[in-house]
Design a protein around this motif. Sequence first.
Motif, mmCIF file in Angstrom:
data_model
loop_
_atom_site.group_PDB
_atom_site.id
_atom_site.type_symbol
_atom_site.label_atom_id
_atom_site.label_comp_id
_atom_site.label_asym_id
_atom_site.label_seq_id
_atom_site.Cartn_x
_atom_site.Cartn_y
_atom_site.Cartn_z
ATOM 1 N N PHE A 233 0.860 -1.177 0.000
ATOM 2 C CA PHE A 233 0.000 0.000 0.000
ATOM 3 C C PHE A 233 0.900 1.230 0.000
ATOM 4 C CE2 PHE A 233 -2.272 -3.457 1.939
ATOM 5 C CZ PHE A 233 -3.588 -3.317 1.506
ATOM 6 N N ALA A 234 0.487 2.290 -0.712
ATOM 7 C CA ALA A 234 1.358 3.457 -0.823
ATOM 8 C C ALA A 234 0.584 4.759 -0.718
ATOM 9 C CB ALA A 234 2.110 3.419 -2.149
ATOM 10 N N VAL A 235 1.251 5.758 -0.121
ATOM 11 C CA VAL A 235 0.705 7.113 -0.043
ATOM 12 C C VAL A 235 1.688 8.055 -0.721
ATOM 13 C CG1 VAL A 235 -0.492 6.648 2.118
ATOM 14 C CG2 VAL A 235 1.802 7.631 2.180
ATOM 15 N N ARG A 265 9.054 19.144 -3.720
ATOM 16 C CA ARG A 265 9.535 17.780 -3.515
ATOM 17 C C ARG A 265 8.340 16.845 -3.465
ATOM 18 N NH1 ARG A 265 14.776 16.489 0.101
ATOM 19 N NH2 ARG A 265 15.294 14.540 -0.936
ATOM 20 N N LYS A 266 8.541 15.614 -3.931
ATOM 21 C CA LYS A 266 7.456 14.642 -3.898
ATOM 22 C C LYS A 266 7.999 13.309 -3.395
ATOM 23 C CE LYS A 266 3.916 12.331 -6.617
ATOM 24 N NZ LYS A 266 3.384 12.032 -7.966
ATOM 25 N N PHE A 267 7.212 12.665 -2.500
ATOM 26 C CA PHE A 267 7.573 11.369 -1.963
ATOM 27 C C PHE A 267 6.435 10.370 -2.181
ATOM 28 C CE2 PHE A 267 9.535 14.594 0.799
ATOM 29 C CZ PHE A 267 10.877 14.239 0.717
ATOM 30 N N VAL A 268 6.811 9.109 -2.342
ATOM 31 C CA VAL A 268 5.846 8.015 -2.289
ATOM 32 C C VAL A 268 6.334 7.077 -1.187
ATOM 33 C CG1 VAL A 268 4.689 6.155 -3.507
ATOM 34 C CG2 VAL A 268 5.371 8.213 -4.754
ATOM 35 N N TYR A 269 5.501 6.889 -0.175
ATOM 36 C CA TYR A 269 5.867 6.075 0.985
ATOM 37 C C TYR A 269 4.983 4.837 0.989
ATOM 38 C CZ TYR A 269 7.132 5.166 5.895
ATOM 39 O OH TYR A 269 7.609 4.617 7.057
ATOM 40 N N GLY A 270 5.609 3.677 1.073
ATOM 41 C CA GLY A 270 4.831 2.451 0.977
ATOM 42 C C GLY A 270 5.161 1.455 2.072
ATOM 43 N N VAL A 271 4.198 0.599 2.350
ATOM 44 C CA VAL A 271 4.412 -0.512 3.271
ATOM 45 C C VAL A 271 4.071 -1.795 2.521
ATOM 46 C CG1 VAL A 271 2.082 -0.174 4.246
ATOM 47 C CG2 VAL A 271 3.746 -1.606 5.453
ATOM 48 N N ALA A 272 5.020 -2.721 2.527
ATOM 49 C CA ALA A 272 4.831 -4.011 1.869
ATOM 50 C C ALA A 272 4.640 -5.081 2.931
ATOM 51 C CB ALA A 272 6.034 -4.342 0.989
#
Length: 296
Positions: A233-235, A265-272
């Motif tokens: 899932f990613a934000v 700046r842009k980030f994509v933060y995810g949990v696998a």
Amino acid sequence: MSETAEVKELCAVIEECARMLDVPFARPRVSSVLNAYEDAFGHAATVVAFRVATGVRHVGELDCRFTTHPDDRDPYASALAKGLTPETDHPVGDLLSDVQARCPIDSHGIDFGLVGGFKKVYAFFTPDDLQDLSKLTAMPAMPRALADNAGFLARHGLDDRVGVIGIDYRSRTVNVYFNEVPDACFEPETIRSTLREIGTAEPSERMLRLGRESFGLYVTLSWDSPEIERICFAVTTTDLATLPVRIEPEIERFVKSVPFGGDDRKFVYGVALAPEGEYYKLESHYRWKPGAMDFI
């Protein structure tokens, strides 16, 4: 081999990132990938991002990913021609051709590690033309696991929401990314039941808080098992302070070390999540443009 100014600039940026993060940097390995797709970096639409992840198997690695232009080039054929990845009789070597023959591709992407070298090719579909699972499961080279789990994905409203296919040639796995995911998929109870059904570890409360903010998800499949190996899932955010969780120290260090181009700046933060547990990853965009697909 001569290098373009854009390749030299990006190689210097990557070398500086590696130094700050204590990641081994071998210029020939990095420049061989960048030179294979050198025409991409002079294109205004090209997205460039860096990624790190927690977990033992990710320690000491920094990934770089970028989109390629022109879009009609076969990026896997280029990788083979430049010796970035070996020829193979495995179905993974035929999958991109299957996707290109059956789906309208908007753009491609490349993923490589500073230590591991060339890894993945992405095929991005246009946001207004998401693909049906039935089209993908009919492809001869697609892992059977996608068809085996099609019913599960359809029950969650994902059967016509495929936005990206990511083919990992090194690990021989496939990521299937879903866009415009129904909000219900991100509710805590739905996440819990979803993870129980596919056999991953129980989610932490931290993961559930992050899941509620997600914009998309993907599953990882292989040719060796009928099961979904991982789900992520990613934000996305331009300010990590707005996330509902505190980021890990090693990821915070990455954020402070990696440069970015442009004003924002842009980030994509995810949990696998996998049977052995969960791990986190952060993608920081060095170059991006509004409307571009995210690698997650």
